[in-house]
Design a protein around this motif. Structure first.
Motif, PDB file in Angstrom:
ATOM      1  N   MET A   1       0.815  -1.220   0.000  1.00 30.56           N
ATOM      2  CA  MET A   1       0.000   0.000   0.000  1.00 30.56           C
ATOM      3  C   MET A   1       0.852   1.276   0.000  1.00 30.56           C
TER       4      MET A   1
ATOM      5  N   TYR B   1      -4.428  -0.106   3.592  1.00 25.29           N
ATOM      6  CA  TYR B   1      -5.310   0.062   2.419  1.00 25.29           C
ATOM      7  C   TYR B   1      -6.179   1.309   2.579  1.00 25.29           C
ATOM      8  N   GLU B   2      -6.807   1.459   3.743  1.00 24.18           N
ATOM      9  CA  GLU B   2      -7.635   2.643   3.971  1.00 24.18           C
ATOM     10  C   GLU B   2      -6.784   3.912   3.919  1.00 24.18           C
TER      11      GLU B   2
ATOM     12  N   ARG C   1      -4.052   4.351   2.107  1.00 27.74           N
ATOM     13  CA  ARG C   1      -3.750   4.634   0.700  1.00 27.74           C
ATOM     14  C   ARG C   1      -4.937   5.312   0.019  1.00 27.74           C
ATOM     15  N   LEU C   2      -6.134   4.803   0.281  1.00 28.57           N
ATOM     16  CA  LEU C   2      -7.332   5.399  -0.319  1.00 28.57           C
ATOM     17  C   LEU C   2      -7.542   6.829   0.193  1.00 28.57           C
TER      18      LEU C   2
ATOM     19  N   LEU D   1      -4.781   7.827  -3.295  1.00 24.16           N
ATOM     20  CA  LEU D   1      -4.050   6.926  -4.191  1.00 24.16           C
ATOM     21  C   LEU D   1      -4.847   5.647  -4.447  1.00 24.16           C
ATOM     22  N   GLY D   2      -6.169   5.797  -4.500  1.00 28.45           N
ATOM     23  CA  GLY D   2      -7.049   4.635  -4.629  1.00 28.45           C
ATOM     24  C   GLY D   2      -7.385   4.259  -6.059  1.00 28.45           C
ATOM     25  N   ASP D   3      -6.768   4.946  -7.006  1.00 27.89           N
ATOM     26  CA  ASP D   3      -7.012   4.597  -8.408  1.00 27.89           C
ATOM     27  C   ASP D   3      -6.409   3.224  -8.673  1.00 27.89           C
ATOM     28  N   CYS D   4      -7.215   2.321  -9.242  1.00 29.16           N
ATOM     29  CA  CYS D   4      -6.679   0.974  -9.473  1.00 29.16           C
ATOM     30  C   CYS D   4      -6.047   0.868 -10.859  1.00 29.16           C
TER      31      CYS D   4
ATOM     32  N   ALA E   1      -7.179   1.141 -13.800  1.00 31.86           N
ATOM     33  CA  ALA E   1      -7.937   0.494 -14.865  1.00 31.86           C
ATOM     34  C   ALA E   1      -8.326   1.523 -15.921  1.00 31.86           C
TER      35      ALA E   1
END
Lengths: 248, 248
Positions: free
Chosen positions: A33, A159-160, A162-163, A167-170, A172
């Motif tokens: 993360m 994880y939380e 990072r979001l 920076l939560g863009d995966c 895609a």
């Protein structure tokens, strides 16, 4: 400030961890993360080959880990400390779910150091450690089975974090739906083909065409997909025309 | 429908898992978040003592796990399948971050079965497996180190699933701030005490009192805390009065 830099202001502090494997797994969870600052208060065994093995390549985090003798040392310079707590305590600080706690931490981490404090695998934070936190964090979980392991808790909080840091863009690629006029030309082509092959009655095509519109509206067609469908329609028309010619 | 029942409509499908320990750790991660339906496609070793050990008491999930020979069997009856994908694929379904994918799954799981499909530890889903998913899920992570282990990915998705199911309450007692009139009485008491002991000038108490107001406003005082602070003020007044009497 770069958002990845914000994560550098977040310390993950593990107090009196019993199993070196858990330290390694926590380092791995952090690194996935983008967190890097690991602080260990009196770990039972560290450094240790089990920690290295469980870190699965996040050995840089372990090598740079700061080993401390006291909580004071571990938290020095931090302006906000959030402690993980699975237990309900008689008297306690504000208890927040991860998402809310991390929002507070991220706000401070823009400019100053903050810490996420984790207690031992068996009993979590001591009362003295919990008292040193400004907020406690409780992960929502199955009331009949709340046995998250240490690295799993580190993974969820990282994880939380990072979001919350944006920076939560995966990564895609976004869907690129085609403009409506292209979609309309597909429906015209579809309708004329279905009439030609005798599947639709030229006089009452409306209801079925509405159902097909509903289906493709939900799919939000891209240009390439329209091209493929129209290609199929064209070949169908040609095939039907040839067949008709032969049978005549 | 009970929200915990909704989670019973969610299958976690692990395809061709190599290490039985990872199956156990995944079962533990599921159970902490209230998920229970584990489906295994051709696991390399299962059942296995390592799976039991890593499940840390979530053996009921392992005992009830369904072992299948094919993907068809594992997904039978599911109306929506979300596959975990760390790789960027040339052609792919819509790729969503966990929170968005789980919102879709939860909506369907109100009434029908849905599945979260995880590939092998080393290479993830095969192209054939990915093609069978309606959406792919990618966990946002450090672009330089995206090595989440299988159980960590199951933990994150199960956590998001629990939150999306409306079971994200961490069971913490909410703060019970005291009514404003009680807070005002505290400030009056504080001001008169600080004037009595000579810390405040009776004529210009305003600025400092505003600073104290700011501090306690941020803390949102509860009634018991007001009682404690006023108790301290009362004792301070008495102590000061006595001291004053003695020195006279």
């Amino acid at each position: 400030m770069d958002r990845a830099d914000l994560l550098n202001n977040v310390r993950v502090v593990l107090s009196h961890t019993s199993h070196p494997g858990n330290i390694g797994a926590a380092a791995r969870a952090m690194k996935t993360m983008g967190l890097s600052r690991l602080v260990l208060i009196n770990p039972k065994q560290f450094p240790d080959p089990q920690a290295d093995a469980m870190s699965a390549g996040a050995t840089d985090i372990l090598e740079q880990a700061q080993v401390c003798a006291t909580l004071d040392e571990a938290l020095q310079g931090c302006v906000l400390v959030a402690g993980m707590s699975a237990r309900v305590r008689d008297i306690s600080q504000e208890v927040l779910p991860p998402r809310e706690a991390v929002a507070l931490l991220t706000e401070q981490a823009m400019t100053q150091s903050v810490a996420l404090l984790f207690g031992t695998e068996m009993s979590g934070l001591t009362n003295e450690e919990a008292a040193r936190c400004q907020v406690l964090v409780r992960i929502p979980c199955n009331p009949d089975y709340s046995s998250l392991n240490l690295a799993a808790a580190v993974q969820l909080l990282s994880y939380e974090m990072r979001l919350a840091a944006g920076l939560g863009d995966c990564g895609a690629p976004a869907l690129q739906p085609a403009p409506v006029e292209q979609v309309e030309r597909l429906f015209e082509h579809m309708e004329s083909t279905l009439v030609e092959i005798g599947f639709l009655n030229h006089k009452h095509p409306t209801k079925l065409m509405h159902k097909l519109r509903r289906l493709y509206a939900r799919a939000r067609l891209e240009q390439e997909e329209i091209n493929i469908l129209r290609g199929i329609l064209t070949v169908t028309q040609e095939y039907h025309a040839n067949k008709h010619k032969v049978t005549k």
